[in-house]
Design an enzyme around this catalytic site. Structure first.
Site, PDB file in Angstrom:
ATOM      1  N   GLN A  99       0.845  -1.196   0.000  1.00 45.84           N
ATOM      2  CA  GLN A  99       0.000   0.000   0.000  1.00 45.84           C
ATOM      3  C   GLN A  99       0.879   1.244   0.000  1.00 45.84           C
ATOM      4  OE1 GLN A  99      -3.642  -0.644   2.868  1.00 45.84           O
ATOM      5  NE2 GLN A  99      -1.901  -1.790   3.678  1.00 45.84           N
ATOM      6  N   ASN A 100       2.176   1.028   0.227  1.00 45.14           N
ATOM      7  CA  ASN A 100       3.091   2.163   0.353  1.00 45.14           C
ATOM      8  C   ASN A 100       3.449   2.715  -1.017  1.00 45.14           C
ATOM      9  OD1 ASN A 100       3.045   1.501   3.053  1.00 45.14           O
ATOM     10  ND2 ASN A 100       5.005   0.432   3.014  1.00 45.14           N
ATOM     11  N   HIS A 117      -1.394   1.295  -4.384  1.00 45.59           N
ATOM     12  CA  HIS A 117      -1.817   2.689  -4.217  1.00 45.59           C
ATOM     13  C   HIS A 117      -0.917   3.648  -4.987  1.00 45.59           C
ATOM     14  CE1 HIS A 117      -3.970   1.659  -0.167  1.00 45.59           C
ATOM     15  NE2 HIS A 117      -4.635   1.238  -1.211  1.00 45.59           N
ATOM     16  N   CYS A 147       3.618  14.624 -23.715  1.00 43.86           N
ATOM     17  CA  CYS A 147       2.724  15.418 -24.586  1.00 43.86           C
ATOM     18  C   CYS A 147       2.904  16.915 -24.402  1.00 43.86           C
ATOM     19  CB  CYS A 147       1.262  15.040 -24.328  1.00 43.86           C
ATOM     20  SG  CYS A 147       0.610  15.661 -22.765  1.00 43.86           S
ATOM     21  N   GLY A 183       2.715  -4.442   9.028  1.00 43.34           N
ATOM     22  CA  GLY A 183       2.750  -2.996   9.236  1.00 43.34           C
ATOM     23  C   GLY A 183       1.602  -2.237   8.620  1.00 43.34           C
ATOM     24  N   THR A 184       0.394  -2.808   8.721  1.00 43.39           N
ATOM     25  CA  THR A 184      -0.775  -2.074   8.251  1.00 43.39           C
ATOM     26  C   THR A 184      -1.898  -2.184   9.273  1.00 43.39           C
ATOM     27  OG1 THR A 184      -2.426  -1.825   6.474  1.00 43.39           O
ATOM     28  CG2 THR A 184      -1.571  -4.045   6.844  1.00 43.39           C
ATOM     29  N   SER A 185      -2.615  -1.068   9.426  1.00 44.61           N
ATOM     30  CA  SER A 185      -3.695  -1.030  10.432  1.00 44.61           C
ATOM     31  C   SER A 185      -4.933  -1.764   9.942  1.00 44.61           C
ATOM     32  CB  SER A 185      -4.051   0.429  10.743  1.00 44.61           C
ATOM     33  OG  SER A 185      -4.536   1.067   9.552  1.00 44.61           O
ATOM     34  N   ASN A 208       2.654  -6.969  13.158  1.00 45.53           N
ATOM     35  CA  ASN A 208       2.390  -5.550  13.343  1.00 45.53           C
ATOM     36  C   ASN A 208       2.896  -5.098  14.709  1.00 45.53           C
ATOM     37  OD1 ASN A 208       0.920  -3.368  11.764  1.00 45.53           O
ATOM     38  ND2 ASN A 208      -0.006  -3.105  13.798  1.00 45.53           N
ATOM     39  N   LEU A 209       3.211  -3.799  14.818  1.00 46.23           N
ATOM     40  CA  LEU A 209       3.757  -3.316  16.099  1.00 46.23           C
ATOM     41  C   LEU A 209       2.844  -3.683  17.253  1.00 46.23           C
ATOM     42  CD1 LEU A 209       6.133  -1.694  17.258  1.00 46.23           C
ATOM     43  CD2 LEU A 209       4.695   0.354  17.131  1.00 46.23           C
TER      44      LEU A 209
HETATM   45  C1  BV8 Z   1     -11.718   1.834  -3.569  1.00 50.24           C
HETATM   46  C2  BV8 Z   1      -2.723   7.302  -1.252  1.00 50.24           C
HETATM   47  C3  BV8 Z   1     -13.291   0.876  -5.097  1.00 50.24           C
HETATM   48  C4  BV8 Z   1      -1.268   7.304  -1.416  1.00 50.24           C
HETATM   49  C5  BV8 Z   1      -4.230   6.025   0.154  1.00 50.24           C
HETATM   50  C6  BV8 Z   1     -16.683   2.338   3.986  1.00 50.24           C
HETATM   51  C7  BV8 Z   1     -16.390   1.024   4.276  1.00 50.24           C
HETATM   52  C8  BV8 Z   1     -15.408   0.347   3.562  1.00 50.24           C
HETATM   53  C9  BV8 Z   1     -14.690   0.982   2.545  1.00 50.24           C
HETATM   54  C10 BV8 Z   1     -14.983   2.292   2.279  1.00 50.24           C
HETATM   55  C11 BV8 Z   1     -15.970   2.972   2.982  1.00 50.24           C
HETATM   56  N1  BV8 Z   1     -16.013   4.227   2.489  1.00 50.24           N
HETATM   57  C12 BV8 Z   1     -15.090   4.356   1.497  1.00 50.24           C
HETATM   58  C13 BV8 Z   1     -14.465   3.183   1.363  1.00 50.24           C
HETATM   59  C14 BV8 Z   1     -13.408   2.855   0.403  1.00 50.24           C
HETATM   60  C15 BV8 Z   1     -12.084   3.482   0.833  1.00 50.24           C
HETATM   61  C16 BV8 Z   1     -11.739   3.114   2.253  1.00 50.24           C
HETATM   62  O1  BV8 Z   1     -11.300   2.016   2.497  1.00 50.24           O
HETATM   63  N2  BV8 Z   1     -11.929   4.049   3.197  1.00 50.24           N
HETATM   64  C17 BV8 Z   1     -11.585   3.731   4.575  1.00 50.24           C
HETATM   65  C18 BV8 Z   1     -10.976   4.945   5.241  1.00 50.24           C
HETATM   66  C19 BV8 Z   1     -12.844   3.234   5.263  1.00 50.24           C
HETATM   67  N3  BV8 Z   1     -11.114   2.939  -0.067  1.00 50.24           N
HETATM   68  C20 BV8 Z   1     -10.907   3.530  -1.261  1.00 50.24           C
HETATM   69  O2  BV8 Z   1     -11.426   4.543  -1.636  1.00 50.24           O
HETATM   70  C21 BV8 Z   1      -9.974   2.778  -2.203  1.00 50.24           C
HETATM   71  N4  BV8 Z   1     -10.631   2.620  -3.463  1.00 50.24           N
HETATM   72  O3  BV8 Z   1     -12.241   1.258  -2.644  1.00 50.24           O
HETATM   73  O4  BV8 Z   1     -12.186   1.775  -4.877  1.00 50.24           O
HETATM   74  C22 BV8 Z   1     -12.769  -0.381  -5.685  1.00 50.24           C
HETATM   75  C23 BV8 Z   1     -12.210  -1.358  -4.830  1.00 50.24           C
HETATM   76  C24 BV8 Z   1     -11.741  -2.524  -5.403  1.00 50.24           C
HETATM   77  C25 BV8 Z   1     -11.810  -2.718  -6.763  1.00 50.24           C
HETATM   78  C26 BV8 Z   1     -12.348  -1.727  -7.580  1.00 50.24           C
HETATM   79  C27 BV8 Z   1     -12.826  -0.558  -7.048  1.00 50.24           C
HETATM   80  C28 BV8 Z   1      -8.691   3.556  -2.412  1.00 50.24           C
HETATM   81  C29 BV8 Z   1      -7.878   3.527  -1.159  1.00 50.24           C
HETATM   82  C30 BV8 Z   1      -6.504   4.172  -1.404  1.00 50.24           C
HETATM   83  C31 BV8 Z   1      -6.440   5.488  -0.703  1.00 50.24           C
HETATM   84  N5  BV8 Z   1      -5.080   6.032  -0.807  1.00 50.24           N
HETATM   85  N6  BV8 Z   1      -3.066   6.658   0.021  1.00 50.24           N
HETATM   86  C32 BV8 Z   1      -0.616   7.989  -0.264  1.00 50.24           C
HETATM   87  O5  BV8 Z   1      -0.867   9.206  -0.077  1.00 50.24           O
HETATM   88  O6  BV8 Z   1       0.167   7.305   0.433  1.00 50.24           O
HETATM   89  S1  BV8 Z   1      -4.609   5.185   1.583  1.00 50.24           S
HETATM   90  C33 BV8 Z   1      -3.473   5.349   2.835  1.00 50.24           C
HETATM   91  O7  BV8 Z   1      -3.850   4.366   3.831  1.00 50.24           O
HETATM   92  C34 BV8 Z   1      -2.083   4.973   2.414  1.00 50.24           C
HETATM   93  O8  BV8 Z   1      -1.973   4.563   1.074  1.00 50.24           O
HETATM   94  C35 BV8 Z   1      -1.774   3.768   3.291  1.00 50.24           C
HETATM   95  O9  BV8 Z   1      -0.997   2.882   2.621  1.00 50.24           O
HETATM   96  C36 BV8 Z   1      -3.125   3.221   3.535  1.00 50.24           C
HETATM   97  C37 BV8 Z   1      -3.231   2.209   4.632  1.00 50.24           C
HETATM   98  O10 BV8 Z   1      -2.627   2.739   5.786  1.00 50.24           O
HETATM   99  P1  BV8 Z   1      -1.494   1.846   6.525  1.00 50.24           P
HETATM  100  O11 BV8 Z   1      -0.416   1.589   5.544  1.00 50.24           O
HETATM  101  O12 BV8 Z   1      -2.140   0.677   7.148  1.00 50.24           O
HETATM  102  O13 BV8 Z   1      -0.938   2.866   7.604  1.00 50.24           O
HETATM  103  P2  BV8 Z   1      -1.544   3.142   9.046  1.00 50.24           P
HETATM  104  O14 BV8 Z   1      -0.863   4.357   9.576  1.00 50.24           O
HETATM  105  O15 BV8 Z   1      -3.037   3.111   8.989  1.00 50.24           O
HETATM  106  O16 BV8 Z   1      -1.092   1.880   9.909  1.00 50.24           O
HETATM  107  C38 BV8 Z   1       0.282   1.647  10.136  1.00 50.24           C
HETATM  108  C39 BV8 Z   1       0.393   0.404  10.994  1.00 50.24           C
HETATM  109  O17 BV8 Z   1       1.784   0.130  11.189  1.00 50.24           O
HETATM  110  C40 BV8 Z   1      -0.218   0.548  12.375  1.00 50.24           C
HETATM  111  O18 BV8 Z   1      -1.060  -0.563  12.630  1.00 50.24           O
HETATM  112  C41 BV8 Z   1       0.983   0.544  13.327  1.00 50.24           C
HETATM  113  O19 BV8 Z   1       0.701  -0.122  14.538  1.00 50.24           O
HETATM  114  C42 BV8 Z   1       1.990  -0.229  12.526  1.00 50.24           C
HETATM  115  N7  BV8 Z   1       3.387   0.089  12.832  1.00 50.24           N
HETATM  116  C43 BV8 Z   1       3.914   1.292  13.181  1.00 50.24           C
HETATM  117  N8  BV8 Z   1       5.248   1.174  13.366  1.00 50.24           N
HETATM  118  C44 BV8 Z   1       5.554  -0.126  13.100  1.00 50.24           C
HETATM  119  C45 BV8 Z   1       4.383  -0.815  12.761  1.00 50.24           C
HETATM  120  N9  BV8 Z   1       4.363  -2.131  12.470  1.00 50.24           N
HETATM  121  C46 BV8 Z   1       5.543  -2.777  12.495  1.00 50.24           C
HETATM  122  N10 BV8 Z   1       6.713  -2.185  12.815  1.00 50.24           N
HETATM  123  C47 BV8 Z   1       6.751  -0.879  13.120  1.00 50.24           C
HETATM  124  N11 BV8 Z   1       7.938  -0.303  13.444  1.00 50.24           N
END
Ligand code: BV8
Length: 235
Positions: A99-100, A117, A147, A183-185, A208-209
């Protein structure tokens, strides 16, 4: 742990890059604590304020020069080397789905990689669709190398847009016997749904952490930093 499996899919999120110095999104010091998702990570935001959205991604792109892959990225690259060398069996496979949008998996040596993503180090032309590699800043005055029109956007998937490579991801999830989430929530779909789909026929593991709200969907959960858990898991 991984040697007893043949077809492995690994999903990574921002947590795998945290120990390289890149912020996650939803931790207390995360990106969404600094800037509102609605202001930088939707097509509407880009429509409303292209300069502001370009600036957000230009800053994150510039940061890549200051960070390097960590032991978790390197452990996944070593696992891919073992698969390529046949050490997991002649027909074994590994796919890393991230997702990164950083380039740390590539820089660690991972090649079997899909950025669902998008990628910081690419831009996309809204006129001709070209997606040139891009290292420096871009904005509404930057001409498309293909272009010439000044219609470039970051080549990333915003909320409400369709993630990339979903066909290949679905195919790999359908045939895997091991699914590992690192490493994803598990907040963002469709990535958050991969475990349930893979879990119908594969072993599922969360590294995950800390345990995530979705941890009960996994067969196994290990809590700790990725640089400790991943090298140990793939050895
Ligand atoms: C789509 C852009 C249709 C790039 C990002 C209601 C219910 C369900 C779904 C939806 C809903 N309303 C809307 C939706 C859909 C929506 C969605 O899911 N919304 C959520 C908020 C509910 N999704 C979309 O719109 C997606 N598109 O659904 O289209 C479709 C689907 C399938 C097929 C055809 C059509 C598009 C989603 C993409 C959005 N773009 N980013 C950028 O700027 O980076 S999302 C953003 O969140 C980032 O990309 C990131 O990658 C992503 C996920 O976050 P994480 O990577 O998990 O990061 P987070 O901080 O959350 O967690 C980090 C974790 O690491 C933590 O758990 C932490 O404990 C842990 N950690 C920390 N340190 C460490 C560690 N682990 C290990 N070691 C460590 N040291």
């Amino acid at each position: 742990m991984t040697s007893s499996f043949r077809h492995i899919v690994v999903l990574t999120g921002a947590g795998i890059s945290r120990e390289s110095g890149l912020h996650t999104f939803r931790d207390l010091d995360g990106i969404w604590a600094q800037v509102r998702l609605e202001d930088v990570c939707t097509p509407e935001a880009f429509e409303r304020d292209p300069a502001g959205v370009h600036a957000f991604y230009n800053a994150r792109r510039a940061q890549l020069a200051d960070v390097a892959p960590n032991d978790a990225h390197r452990a996944l690259a070593a696992l891919e080397a073992a698969v390529t060398d046949g050490r997991l069996g002649a027909d074994a496979s590994l796919l890393v789905v991230t997702q990164n949008i950083d380039d740390l998996h590539e820089r660690a040596g991972t090649r079997s990689l899909l950025h669902m993503h998008g990628e910081l180090r690419r831009v996309r032309c809204n006129s001709c669709g070209a997606t040139p590699a891009w290292d420096g800043p871009a904005d509404g005055r930057t001409p498309c190398p293909a272009c010439g029109r000044t219609t470039l956007r970051p080549d990333v998937v915003w909320f409400g847009e369709v993630p990339m490579h979903m066909d290949r991801i679905g195919e790999a999830l359908g045939r895997c016997d091991l699914f590992v989430s690192i490493g994803t929530s598990g907040t963002v779909y469709p990535a958050a749904g991969f475990c349930e789909f893979a879990g119908r026929h594969a072993r599922t593991v969360e590294l995950n952490l800390e345990p995530t709200p979705g941890r009960t969907a996994f067969d196994e959960q290990q809590a700790g930093p990725a640089t400790v858990l991943v090298p140990r898991f793939v050895s």
